[in-house]
Design a protein around this motif. Structure first.
Motif, PDB file in Angstrom:
ATOM      1  N   GLU A 318     -11.135 -13.113 -34.921  1.00 13.52           N
ATOM      2  CA  GLU A 318     -12.210 -13.475 -34.216  1.00 13.52           C
ATOM      3  C   GLU A 318     -13.535 -13.141 -35.043  1.00 13.52           C
ATOM      4  O   GLU A 318     -14.718 -13.701 -34.984  1.00 13.52           O
ATOM      5  N   LYS A 319     -13.370 -11.959 -35.691  1.00 16.83           N
ATOM      6  CA  LYS A 319     -14.511 -11.692 -36.514  1.00 16.83           C
ATOM      7  C   LYS A 319     -14.783 -12.418 -37.944  1.00 16.83           C
ATOM      8  O   LYS A 319     -15.769 -12.990 -38.127  1.00 16.83           O
ATOM      9  N   PHE A 320     -13.591 -12.860 -38.522  1.00 16.85           N
ATOM     10  CA  PHE A 320     -13.678 -13.749 -39.911  1.00 16.85           C
ATOM     11  C   PHE A 320     -13.360 -15.264 -39.761  1.00 16.85           C
ATOM     12  O   PHE A 320     -13.624 -15.904 -40.549  1.00 16.85           O
ATOM     13  N   GLY A 321     -12.583 -15.636 -38.802  1.00 15.47           N
ATOM     14  CA  GLY A 321     -12.149 -16.953 -38.850  1.00 15.47           C
ATOM     15  C   GLY A 321     -11.237 -17.457 -39.628  1.00 15.47           C
ATOM     16  O   GLY A 321     -11.116 -18.820 -39.515  1.00 15.47           O
ATOM     17  N   GLU A 364     -17.123   0.622 -49.352  1.00 14.38           N
ATOM     18  CA  GLU A 364     -18.083  -0.320 -48.660  1.00 14.38           C
ATOM     19  C   GLU A 364     -18.152  -1.404 -49.471  1.00 14.38           C
ATOM     20  O   GLU A 364     -18.276  -1.392 -50.870  1.00 14.38           O
ATOM     21  N   ILE A 365     -17.888  -2.548 -48.893  1.00  9.45           N
ATOM     22  CA  ILE A 365     -17.775  -3.899 -49.538  1.00  9.45           C
ATOM     23  C   ILE A 365     -18.152  -4.947 -48.556  1.00  9.45           C
ATOM     24  O   ILE A 365     -18.321  -4.869 -47.373  1.00  9.45           O
ATOM     25  N   ARG A 366     -18.430  -6.250 -49.103  1.00  7.79           N
ATOM     26  CA  ARG A 366     -19.015  -7.305 -48.332  1.00  7.79           C
ATOM     27  C   ARG A 366     -17.794  -8.368 -48.411  1.00  7.79           C
ATOM     28  O   ARG A 366     -17.055  -8.828 -49.263  1.00  7.79           O
ATOM     29  N   ILE A 367     -17.379  -9.052 -47.123  1.00  3.06           N
ATOM     30  CA  ILE A 367     -16.349 -10.059 -46.794  1.00  3.06           C
ATOM     31  C   ILE A 367     -17.231 -11.210 -46.121  1.00  3.06           C
ATOM     32  O   ILE A 367     -17.967 -10.874 -45.406  1.00  3.06           O
ATOM     33  N   ARG A 368     -16.530 -12.251 -46.646  1.00  2.00           N
ATOM     34  CA  ARG A 368     -17.292 -13.388 -46.116  1.00  2.00           C
ATOM     35  C   ARG A 368     -16.492 -13.557 -44.549  1.00  2.00           C
ATOM     36  O   ARG A 368     -15.396 -13.553 -44.406  1.00  2.00           O
ATOM     37  N   ASN A 369     -17.416 -13.929 -43.683  1.00  2.00           N
ATOM     38  CA  ASN A 369     -17.176 -14.232 -42.369  1.00  2.00           C
ATOM     39  C   ASN A 369     -17.005 -15.657 -42.030  1.00  2.00           C
ATOM     40  O   ASN A 369     -17.168 -16.492 -42.968  1.00  2.00           O
ATOM     41  N   LYS A 370     -16.673 -15.785 -40.718  1.00  2.00           N
ATOM     42  CA  LYS A 370     -16.511 -17.227 -40.316  1.00  2.00           C
ATOM     43  C   LYS A 370     -17.698 -18.172 -40.249  1.00  2.00           C
ATOM     44  O   LYS A 370     -17.578 -19.456 -40.542  1.00  2.00           O
ATOM     45  N   TYR A 371     -18.874 -17.587 -40.565  1.00  2.00           N
ATOM     46  CA  TYR A 371     -20.330 -18.379 -40.557  1.00  2.00           C
ATOM     47  C   TYR A 371     -20.202 -18.653 -42.151  1.00  2.00           C
ATOM     48  O   TYR A 371     -21.586 -18.837 -42.440  1.00  2.00           O
ATOM     49  N   ASN A 372     -19.475 -18.233 -43.055  1.00  2.00           N
ATOM     50  CA  ASN A 372     -19.596 -18.214 -44.519  1.00  2.00           C
ATOM     51  C   ASN A 372     -20.784 -17.437 -44.982  1.00  2.00           C
ATOM     52  O   ASN A 372     -21.652 -17.907 -46.035  1.00  2.00           O
ATOM     53  N   LYS A 373     -20.855 -16.380 -44.469  1.00  2.00           N
ATOM     54  CA  LYS A 373     -21.939 -15.263 -44.756  1.00  2.00           C
ATOM     55  C   LYS A 373     -21.216 -13.948 -45.071  1.00  2.00           C
ATOM     56  O   LYS A 373     -20.398 -13.749 -44.623  1.00  2.00           O
ATOM     57  N   TYR A 374     -21.694 -13.242 -46.208  1.00  2.00           N
ATOM     58  CA  TYR A 374     -21.002 -12.013 -46.319  1.00  2.00           C
ATOM     59  C   TYR A 374     -21.648 -11.080 -45.581  1.00  2.00           C
ATOM     60  O   TYR A 374     -22.813 -11.063 -45.555  1.00  2.00           O
ATOM     61  N   ILE A 375     -20.855 -10.291 -45.020  1.00  2.00           N
ATOM     62  CA  ILE A 375     -21.378  -9.270 -43.909  1.00  2.00           C
ATOM     63  C   ILE A 375     -20.715  -7.630 -44.829  1.00  2.00           C
ATOM     64  O   ILE A 375     -19.696  -7.777 -45.166  1.00  2.00           O
ATOM     65  N   TRP A 376     -21.537  -6.714 -44.535  1.00  2.00           N
ATOM     66  CA  TRP A 376     -21.141  -5.264 -45.105  1.00  2.00           C
ATOM     67  C   TRP A 376     -20.032  -4.716 -44.134  1.00  2.00           C
ATOM     68  O   TRP A 376     -20.252  -4.738 -42.908  1.00  2.00           O
ATOM     69  N   VAL A 377     -19.031  -4.290 -44.817  1.00  2.00           N
ATOM     70  CA  VAL A 377     -17.917  -3.444 -43.926  1.00  2.00           C
ATOM     71  C   VAL A 377     -17.720  -2.304 -44.861  1.00  2.00           C
ATOM     72  O   VAL A 377     -17.637  -2.198 -45.760  1.00  2.00           O
ATOM     73  N   ARG A 378     -17.317  -1.205 -43.876  1.00  2.00           N
ATOM     74  CA  ARG A 378     -16.798  -0.136 -44.368  1.00  2.00           C
ATOM     75  C   ARG A 378     -15.131  -0.116 -44.167  1.00  2.00           C
ATOM     76  O   ARG A 378     -14.846  -0.225 -42.889  1.00  2.00           O
ATOM     77  N   ILE A 379     -14.491   0.231 -45.144  1.00  2.00           N
ATOM     78  CA  ILE A 379     -13.049   0.359 -45.284  1.00  2.00           C
ATOM     79  C   ILE A 379     -12.610   1.920 -45.286  1.00  2.00           C
ATOM     80  O   ILE A 379     -13.169   2.396 -46.331  1.00  2.00           O
ATOM     81  N   ARG A 380     -11.760   2.673 -44.334  1.00  2.00           N
ATOM     82  CA  ARG A 380     -11.556   3.803 -44.320  1.00  2.00           C
ATOM     83  C   ARG A 380      -9.878   3.707 -44.307  1.00  2.00           C
ATOM     84  O   ARG A 380      -9.358   3.169 -43.543  1.00  2.00           O
ATOM     85  N   PHE A 381      -9.205   4.470 -45.188  1.00  2.00           N
ATOM     86  CA  PHE A 381      -7.807   4.583 -45.363  1.00  2.00           C
ATOM     87  C   PHE A 381      -7.308   5.843 -45.139  1.00  2.00           C
ATOM     88  O   PHE A 381      -8.122   6.882 -45.820  1.00  2.00           O
ATOM     89  N   THR A 382      -6.292   6.274 -44.463  1.00  2.00           N
ATOM     90  CA  THR A 382      -5.530   7.450 -44.444  1.00  2.00           C
ATOM     91  C   THR A 382      -4.158   7.145 -45.211  1.00  2.00           C
ATOM     92  O   THR A 382      -3.418   6.282 -44.108  1.00  2.00           O
ATOM     93  N   LEU A 398     -11.401  -0.950 -40.347  1.00  2.00           N
ATOM     94  CA  LEU A 398     -12.529  -1.759 -41.061  1.00  2.00           C
ATOM     95  C   LEU A 398     -13.795  -2.153 -40.095  1.00  2.00           C
ATOM     96  O   LEU A 398     -13.703  -2.534 -39.066  1.00  2.00           O
ATOM     97  N   ILE A 399     -14.805  -1.403 -40.439  1.00  5.12           N
ATOM     98  CA  ILE A 399     -16.059  -1.244 -39.597  1.00  5.12           C
ATOM     99  C   ILE A 399     -16.990  -2.154 -39.930  1.00  5.12           C
ATOM    100  O   ILE A 399     -17.476  -2.293 -41.279  1.00  5.12           O
ATOM    101  N   ASP A 400     -17.853  -3.046 -39.220  1.00  2.00           N
ATOM    102  CA  ASP A 400     -18.966  -3.750 -39.430  1.00  2.00           C
ATOM    103  C   ASP A 400     -19.990  -2.891 -39.523  1.00  2.00           C
ATOM    104  O   ASP A 400     -20.509  -2.411 -38.604  1.00  2.00           O
ATOM    105  N   ILE A 401     -20.564  -2.746 -40.605  1.00  3.52           N
ATOM    106  CA  ILE A 401     -21.614  -2.152 -40.975  1.00  3.52           C
ATOM    107  C   ILE A 401     -23.031  -2.847 -41.390  1.00  3.52           C
ATOM    108  O   ILE A 401     -23.837  -2.214 -41.841  1.00  3.52           O
ATOM    109  N   ASP A 402     -22.925  -4.123 -41.125  1.00  5.82           N
ATOM    110  CA  ASP A 402     -24.019  -5.122 -41.798  1.00  5.82           C
ATOM    111  C   ASP A 402     -25.251  -4.602 -41.088  1.00  5.82           C
ATOM    112  O   ASP A 402     -26.113  -4.441 -41.785  1.00  5.82           O
ATOM    113  N   ASP A 403     -25.260  -4.613 -39.697  1.00  6.14           N
ATOM    114  CA  ASP A 403     -26.552  -3.917 -39.093  1.00  6.14           C
ATOM    115  C   ASP A 403     -27.174  -2.843 -39.791  1.00  6.14           C
ATOM    116  O   ASP A 403     -28.175  -2.821 -39.860  1.00  6.14           O
TER     117      ASP A 403
END
Length: 771
Positions: A318-321, A364-382, A398-403
């Motif tokens: 739903e988020k990335f398509g 924190e990295i940028r991943i391409r979404n379903k609108y072909n735009k890169y959004i910032w996400v925070r990745i946390r692992f345990t 994986l948290i959307d931190i683009d805003d």
């Protein structure tokens, strides 16, 4: 004697008194108050000492003779510190031949150590030929029932397993609507906290009454509907304890024949209360997790490091398509195409940290979404580990931190910008220029401009602050329109601006930029009479004597003061002394002298930047060789490359201050003193003679013949093999290089070598393609 020894000793005494001495009366002395008996014949089930004595009397009436014992063997199992089971078998041969020999199975339960008493006996014959109401079997009947022995042995073994190998409570109940107790073990009573008498009084000796009311029908249905071909039933339900609280138990029930056409149930009960609580807690946890997961937009994922499986929650699509990142990419260290190029290093470091077992990971990295735009996400692992501290699973979110990022950028922008002009404020421009001075290479000249609006106070006093603010805003717009995106512009005072220019080709270029800025101010009018605005500019050039931002600012400020003292509407370049010089290259491009360079590694950085951006490596390597030679003030610089057979070296690039033209075809063979030439270089790939005349080396003689005073060379290694070198020579005077200068030469030469090898590789590939 210890518990085991005493129990086996008493067993042996009972065996003698019963079979050998037939002293039935003394047997009662061994019985505990709660003695019970499971035997054969009348009173088969005796739940008291009196009933057991009555059963023994009936046996005497039937046969009072003695037996001869053969093949006796008994074993002990400890139930508690004061109780235990003795079980075994014996063969008893009656003295009266009217009666058949007996294969007897005995199970004896002792309690009350050290004053050990017999609480229960299970006495059985593995023989179905015993007549009802009889204790002993006739020899005639025995002959007719030999074929039944195998079935009877199996029955006895099942009974022994129930009574002697009980890990929890054990009991036997009948196949009726109440599951009436036929026998109870001490462990059963201990499990629920009752005595046998309490079981009789409180539950009417019926197991169904002990079962939690809500589970009773389930238990009856389960035991009544068991498969005819399956003698075992495993099921879970609740039983009431002495506090009238239900506890969960696992019932491992064996269904065995009982009587002619019926069955009974032999049950081993294991308490599973703690396990059930854990299951319930887990169920509630999973339900809570599912509720939360359905309400949040964050993407949860799990990496099974053992199975090498990566699973994402359903809201990924739903988020990335598109489908999630396949595990094969991570396993093969392949860069996923949907990761922003600038964030690839951070992403690969994330994978590396997981593989190395870092317990907590956050990036924190940028991943391409379903609108072909890169959004910032925070990745946390345990990471989760097994008992050997080996990572087996990685749980992440994986948290959307683009805003959030955009908001931070806006806040940062607001914090750095001047409200009136939109330029960097004083604090921001000071920090940015200081950072730029640390990272700028040697590609051109860097200069700091301080720009002061002439007579601004008079404008404010005459026309008011609103007009003054408009004027400042117009100046800011003019400065932005006449500078590059890479230049840094800030407002550092009411009417004072600062510009940091990087990578300007020459001092003439600095002068031209200053004049462009001054002219642009003339287009701004102060009032209706079209009186033109003027500015004064102080300029400082970044050089070795201005190693920090404060010094550079002070120099520009001094130059501004000088300009204002000379007259307004102009610029002044700070001069430390009157001997500052410039060197012209062959192409006519100015090259700053040594005092305009800072630190040994700036030259190598300049070479790297220049050659990396080059569209003509052949000419730019030659130009770079000239710049380096002049920087080190040597009379000759060159690059030599080995031929295909590595038998001779060929000068392919050369700059010589004593020649007007460049020489490209000088050759020398690796013979005589030049044989094994690569062995002359040290571990840093350097060959250095500060004074050839005084050096004791095989190479000094040919160098002296060529009138060379000093020499410094760097060896080029390609694919592990000696393939050429970069060299400096001076024929005018001996020249000693400092350790820092030699380090700079080595770094800069390595840069030249990299791009030279790249150039030759491209040429070879082009040649192969053309053929």
């Amino acid at each position: 004697m210890n518990l085991e020894e005493l129990a086996l000793h008493l067993t042996n005494e009972l065996k003698i008194k019963y079979f050998d001495e037939r002293d039935f009366l003394s047997l009662k002395n061994y019985f505990a108050d709660n003695f019970s008996l499971i035997g054969t014949g009348k009173n088969e089930f005796s739940v008291s000492k009196e009933a057991a004595a009555e059963a023994i009397i009936e046996q005497i009436k039937e046969y009072s003779g003695k037996f001869v014992i053969e093949n006796s063997n008994f074993f002990f199992t400890k139930l508690s510190d004061t109780s235990g089971l003795v079980y075994g078998y014996l063969k008893a041969i009656p003295e009266d031949p009217e009666f058949a020999e007996e294969d007897v199975r005995l199970t004896l339960c002792f309690e009350g150590y050290p004053d050990l008493k017999l609480s229960h006996i299970h006495f059985s014959h593995p023989d179905y030929t015993q007549l009802e109401g009889k204790y002993y079997i006739s020899s005639k009947l025995r002959k007719d029932t030999d074929s039944l022995r195998t079935d009877l042995d199996a029955y006895i073994r099942q009974l022994e397993n129930l009574t002697t190998k009980v890990p929890g409570g054990a009991h036997q109940c009948l196949n009726d609507d109440y599951l009436t107790f036929a026998s109870l073990s001490d462990s059963f009573l201990n499990m629920f906290g009752f005595t046998k008498q309490e079981i009789i009084e409180k539950f009417n000796n019926q197991y169904i009454n002990m079962i939690y009311p809500e589970d009773r029908q389930y238990v009856l249905d389960t035991v009544k509907n068991h498969g005819a071909g399956d003698p075992n039933i495993d099921f879970e339900y609740r039983v009431l304890n002495h506090e009238n609280k239900p506890i969960w138990i696992l019932d491992k029930c064996s269904v065995l024949p009982y009587g002619d056409d019926d069955v009974c149930f032999y049950c081993i009960l294991i308490e599973i209360e703690s396990r059930k609580k854990q299951q319930e807690e887990l169920r509630l946890l999973l339900e809570r997790y599912q509720v939360v997961a359905n309400q949040i937009t964050d993407i949860v994922f799990e990496w099974d490091l053992v199975k090498d499986e990566l699973v994402f929650s359903t809201n990924w699509s739903e988020k990335f398509g598109y489908d999630p990142i396949p595990i094969s990419l991570l396993r093969d260290n392949t860069i996923p195409e949907n990761i922003h190029l600038d964030d690839v290093d951070a992403f690969m470091q994330l994978i590396k940290n997981i593989n190395e077992g870092s317990p907590h990971i956050d990036t924190e990295i940028r991943i391409r979404n379903k609108y072909n735009k890169y959004i910032w996400v925070r990745i946390r692992f345990t990471l989760l580990y097994d008992q050997n501290k080996t990572p087996i699973r990685a749980i992440g979110i994986l948290i959307d931190i683009d805003d959030e990022k955009k908001q931070k950028e806006n806040l940062m922008d607001q914090a750095q910008k001047d409200a009136l002009t939109g330029l960097f404020n004083k604090a921001a421009i000071n920090r940015l220029v200081s950072e730029a001075m640390e990272h700028d290479g040697c590609d051109g000249i860097q200069a700091l401009f301080i720009i002061d609006v002439d007579n601004f106070k008079q404008v404010n006093d005459t026309y008011g602050h609103l007009v003054g603010d408009r004027l400042i805003s117009d100046v800011a717009m003019a400065l932005k329109s006449k500078t590059r995106a890479t230049d840094l512009i800030g407002r550092v005072g009411g009417d004072e601006f600062l510009i940091y220019f990087s990578h300007i080709a020459s001092v003439d270029g600095i002068k031209k930029r200053a004049q462009v800025l001054i002219n642009s101010m003339h287009d701004i009018s102060l009032n209706a009479s079209d009186e033109a605005l003027t500015v004064s500019i102080g300029i400082a050039i970044f050089n070795r004597n201005t190693v920090d931002y404060l010094s550079l600012y002070q120099h520009a400020d001094e130059a501004l003061y000088d300009q204002k003292s000379k007259g307004r509407d102009g610029y002044t370049i700070y001069q430390q002394d009157s001997n500052t010089k410039q060197i012209k290259t062959a192409s006519g491009t100015p090259i700053v002298s040594d005092d305009l360079l800072i630190g040994s590694q700036r030259l190598s950085q300049y070479a790297l930047n220049t050659l990396h951006a080059s569209t003509n490596l052949e000419s730019d390597i030659q130009r770079m060789l000239e710049i380096i030679a002049k920087y080190y003030d040597v009379s000759r610089a060159y690059i030599f490359e080995n031929d295909e057979n590595n038998t001779k070296g060929i000068i392919t690039f050369e700059w010589d201050i004593l020649r007007e033209d460049h020489v490209y075809n000088d050759e020398f063979e690796y013979t005589d003193s030049l044989a094994n030439y690569e062995d002359y270089f040290d571990e840093n790939r350097i060959l250095y003679f500060p004074n050839v005349d005084t050096a004791d080396h095989p190479l000094t003689e040919p160098l002296v013949q060529r009138n060379i005073k000093s020499m410094l060379q760097y060896i080029i290694i390609d694919d592990g093999k000696f393939s050429g070198g970069v060299g400096f020579e001076d024929c005018r005077e001996t020249k000693s290089f400092t350790d820092e200068e030699i380090k700079s030469f080595r770094l800069t030469s390595s840069v030249l070598a990299i791009f030279l090898l790249q150039l030759r590789l491209k040429q070879r590939l082009k040649k192969c393609i053309s053929q």
